[in-house]
Design a protein around this motif. Structure first.
Motif, PDB file in Angstrom:
ATOM      1  N   ARG A  44       0.833  -1.207   0.000  1.00 40.34           N
ATOM      2  CA  ARG A  44       0.000   0.000   0.000  1.00 40.34           C
ATOM      3  C   ARG A  44       0.864   1.252   0.000  1.00 40.34           C
ATOM      4  O   ARG A  44       0.573   2.218  -0.715  1.00 40.34           O
ATOM      5  CB  ARG A  44      -0.919  -0.005   1.223  1.00 40.34           C
ATOM      6  CG  ARG A  44      -2.040  -1.032   1.165  1.00 40.34           C
ATOM      7  CD  ARG A  44      -2.826  -1.050   2.455  1.00 40.34           C
ATOM      8  NE  ARG A  44      -3.453   0.228   2.728  1.00 40.34           N
ATOM      9  CZ  ARG A  44      -3.592   0.749   3.963  1.00 40.34           C
ATOM     10  NH1 ARG A  44      -3.120   0.086   5.022  1.00 40.34           N
ATOM     11  NH2 ARG A  44      -4.164   1.910   4.125  1.00 40.34           N
ATOM     12  N   ARG A  45       1.922   1.246   0.804  1.00 39.25           N
ATOM     13  CA  ARG A  45       2.813   2.410   0.828  1.00 39.25           C
ATOM     14  C   ARG A  45       3.426   2.640  -0.544  1.00 39.25           C
ATOM     15  O   ARG A  45       3.471   3.787  -1.039  1.00 39.25           O
ATOM     16  CB  ARG A  45       3.922   2.235   1.864  1.00 39.25           C
ATOM     17  CG  ARG A  45       4.868   3.443   1.925  1.00 39.25           C
ATOM     18  CD  ARG A  45       6.075   3.208   2.807  1.00 39.25           C
ATOM     19  NE  ARG A  45       5.705   3.143   4.221  1.00 39.25           N
ATOM     20  CZ  ARG A  45       5.746   2.050   4.950  1.00 39.25           C
ATOM     21  NH1 ARG A  45       6.096   0.886   4.393  1.00 39.25           N
ATOM     22  NH2 ARG A  45       5.421   2.086   6.223  1.00 39.25           N
ATOM     23  N   LEU A  58     -11.925   3.874   2.817  1.00 41.56           N
ATOM     24  CA  LEU A  58     -11.559   3.062   3.966  1.00 41.56           C
ATOM     25  C   LEU A  58     -12.316   3.505   5.215  1.00 41.56           C
ATOM     26  O   LEU A  58     -12.828   4.629   5.270  1.00 41.56           O
ATOM     27  CB  LEU A  58     -10.050   3.227   4.244  1.00 41.56           C
ATOM     28  CG  LEU A  58      -9.086   2.842   3.122  1.00 41.56           C
ATOM     29  CD1 LEU A  58      -7.714   3.476   3.370  1.00 41.56           C
ATOM     30  CD2 LEU A  58      -8.963   1.326   3.045  1.00 41.56           C
ATOM     31  N   PRO A  59     -12.369   2.657   6.247  1.00 36.93           N
ATOM     32  CA  PRO A  59     -12.840   3.128   7.551  1.00 36.93           C
ATOM     33  C   PRO A  59     -11.922   4.246   8.058  1.00 36.93           C
ATOM     34  O   PRO A  59     -10.775   4.387   7.605  1.00 36.93           O
ATOM     35  CB  PRO A  59     -12.730   1.873   8.429  1.00 36.93           C
ATOM     36  CG  PRO A  59     -12.727   0.720   7.474  1.00 36.93           C
ATOM     37  CD  PRO A  59     -12.044   1.215   6.237  1.00 36.93           C
ATOM     38  N   ASP A  60     -12.414   5.021   8.994  1.00 35.53           N
ATOM     39  CA  ASP A  60     -11.686   6.221   9.427  1.00 35.53           C
ATOM     40  C   ASP A  60     -10.261   5.939   9.889  1.00 35.53           C
ATOM     41  O   ASP A  60      -9.319   6.629   9.487  1.00 35.53           O
ATOM     42  CB  ASP A  60     -12.459   6.913  10.553  1.00 35.53           C
ATOM     43  CG  ASP A  60     -13.708   7.601  10.049  1.00 35.53           C
ATOM     44  OD1 ASP A  60     -14.014   7.490   8.843  1.00 35.53           O
ATOM     45  OD2 ASP A  60     -14.393   8.260  10.856  1.00 35.53           O
ATOM     46  N   GLU A  65      -4.321   5.989   8.740  1.00 33.55           N
ATOM     47  CA  GLU A  65      -3.098   5.204   8.525  1.00 33.55           C
ATOM     48  C   GLU A  65      -2.570   5.401   7.110  1.00 33.55           C
ATOM     49  O   GLU A  65      -1.361   5.547   6.899  1.00 33.55           O
ATOM     50  CB  GLU A  65      -3.390   3.725   8.773  1.00 33.55           C
ATOM     51  CG  GLU A  65      -2.206   2.799   8.497  1.00 33.55           C
ATOM     52  CD  GLU A  65      -2.595   1.333   8.484  1.00 33.55           C
ATOM     53  OE1 GLU A  65      -1.747   0.519   8.074  1.00 33.55           O
ATOM     54  OE2 GLU A  65      -3.732   1.002   8.859  1.00 33.55           O
ATOM     55  N   ALA A  66      -3.458   5.418   6.127  1.00 32.21           N
ATOM     56  CA  ALA A  66      -3.047   5.606   4.731  1.00 32.21           C
ATOM     57  C   ALA A  66      -2.381   6.953   4.530  1.00 32.21           C
ATOM     58  O   ALA A  66      -1.401   7.075   3.782  1.00 32.21           O
ATOM     59  CB  ALA A  66      -4.257   5.459   3.804  1.00 32.21           C
ATOM     60  N   SER A  82     -14.842   9.687   6.795  1.00 33.51           N
ATOM     61  CA  SER A  82     -15.155  10.884   7.584  1.00 33.51           C
ATOM     62  C   SER A  82     -13.983  11.324   8.447  1.00 33.51           C
ATOM     63  O   SER A  82     -14.120  12.238   9.268  1.00 33.51           O
ATOM     64  CB  SER A  82     -16.381  10.623   8.468  1.00 33.51           C
ATOM     65  OG  SER A  82     -16.116   9.583   9.396  1.00 33.51           O
ATOM     66  N   ALA A  83     -12.813  10.733   8.242  1.00 34.74           N
ATOM     67  CA  ALA A  83     -11.681  10.961   9.138  1.00 34.74           C
ATOM     68  C   ALA A  83     -11.157  12.390   9.114  1.00 34.74           C
ATOM     69  O   ALA A  83     -10.642  12.894  10.117  1.00 34.74           O
ATOM     70  CB  ALA A  83     -10.549   9.991   8.793  1.00 34.74           C
ATOM     71  N   HIS A  84     -11.250  13.067   7.967  1.00 31.02           N
ATOM     72  CA  HIS A  84     -10.595  14.374   7.826  1.00 31.02           C
ATOM     73  C   HIS A  84     -11.543  15.488   7.397  1.00 31.02           C
ATOM     74  O   HIS A  84     -11.101  16.529   6.910  1.00 31.02           O
ATOM     75  CB  HIS A  84      -9.448  14.252   6.816  1.00 31.02           C
ATOM     76  CG  HIS A  84      -8.400  13.265   7.205  1.00 31.02           C
ATOM     77  ND1 HIS A  84      -8.322  11.998   6.638  1.00 31.02           N
ATOM     78  CD2 HIS A  84      -7.397  13.339   8.111  1.00 31.02           C
ATOM     79  CE1 HIS A  84      -7.305  11.347   7.181  1.00 31.02           C
ATOM     80  NE2 HIS A  84      -6.730  12.129   8.073  1.00 31.02           N
TER      81      HIS A  84
END
Length: 308
Positions: A44-45, A58-60, A65-66, A82-84
């Motif tokens: 992923r990185r 993705l989930p928050d 993490e991403a 909804s994380a940001h």
């Protein structure tokens, strides 16, 4: 040269829709991880650093993490979680309200929530215009198709004995409330009453108003006219100039749409109004909004690939 695009979380409902809709578009080269790699941190990185733009579906916690995995790269990010949405340094991805130029120049864009998309489209322009007070105690009554709840809720509603209606958010702490209050410029948090019905997609968001109790005593006609003027140049959002319909329906098998329609209904005396937004929770409420923002960020025509 094609724009390299990585969808992190392409196995979820929103990610699958975005990936399906971007396949065949020559402007983009999709970077795809197979099932064995899509949860591998190193893979992923590498994909996040190789991409020109990444869309996070993705989930928050995984979205946060991403973003950390992408640190040190020049990759621009659209976060559909909804994380940001109210985080510092992120541009809110609602071009009709925030401005197309802000999104075009942004490094980090957070997709709006589906329910807030309807609420903000109705209320924010009217508060800015001074027709609705910023210190009013607003209520949001909303119903959505079950696809907005992810794979678990989809399975629940498609199983035998599925519920006919699901209401939730009774702790008054739903995560959508912060973006509703913040981007509408409100003094108070809203009372948010979300619910789900057995239709796969589609959404109705309603804001009831007691106009006669407001100091300015706005009329339904004034609200309707202001919304029509605000969205006059939009190809995505339509504000009806007349009351137009006697009922609003969610169809069980409605076709996908990235459009949103706004209505203002008022009673004869002018004391009461119901502001109503009709949209597709997977369209303008999720994947359609991400594609619209992607187009703007890439300097492409805003509506390319949208279902309007």
């Amino acid at each position: 040269m094609a724009i390299r695009l990585f969808i992190d979380g392409a196995a979820g409902t929103t990610g699958l829709e975005i990936r399906e809709r971007l396949q065949g578009r020559g402007e983009f080269e999709l970077l795809v991880l197979d099932d064995a790699q899509r949860k591998n941190e190193t893979a992923r990185r590498d994909a996040l650093h190789a991409a020109d733009i990444a869309i996070l579906c993705l989930p928050d916690d995984a979205a946060k993490e991403a973003v950390k995995l992408a640190e040190g790269s020049s990759t621009r990010i659209i976060d559909a979680s909804s994380a940001h949405r109210v985080a510092e340094g992120w541009t809110y991805g609602f071009p009709e309200l925030i401005g197309h130029e802000a999104i075009a120049n942004a490094q980090l864009v957070s997709n709006p929530g589906c329910y807030p998309t309807g609420f903000l489209a109705l209320v924010a322009p009217l508060v800015r215009a001074g027709l609705l007070p910023a210190d009013w105690p607003y209520t949001v009554n909303a119903v959505s198709g079950y696809s907005g709840g992810g794979n678990a809720l989809i399975a629940r509603f498609e199983a035998e004995g599925a519920p006919a209606f699901r209401a939730y958010g009774y702790d008054m702490a739903h995560k959508h409330r912060a973006e509703m209050q913040g981007y509408a410029g409100l003094k108070h948090g809203v009372i948010f009453a979300p619910s789900v019905v057995p239709a796969y997609r589609g959404m109705v968001v309603e804001v009831p108003l007691h106009l006669g109790a407001m100091a300015s005593e706005p009329t339904a006609d004034q609200l309707r006219g202001a919304l029509s003027e605000f969205y006059e140049g939009s190809e995505v959002i339509t504000a009806r100039r007349g009351a137009g319909v006697s009922e609003i329906l969610l169809e069980r098998s409605a076709p996908p749409s990235d459009a949103m329609t706004l209505h203002v209904f008022g009673n004869d005396g002018g004391w009461h109004a119901r502001l109503v937004a009709v949209l597709d929770n997977l369209g303008k409420g999720a994947s359609g909004a991400a594609i619209q923002n992607l187009n703007i960020m890439c300097g492409l025509p805003e509506t390319t690939g949208l279902r309007l």
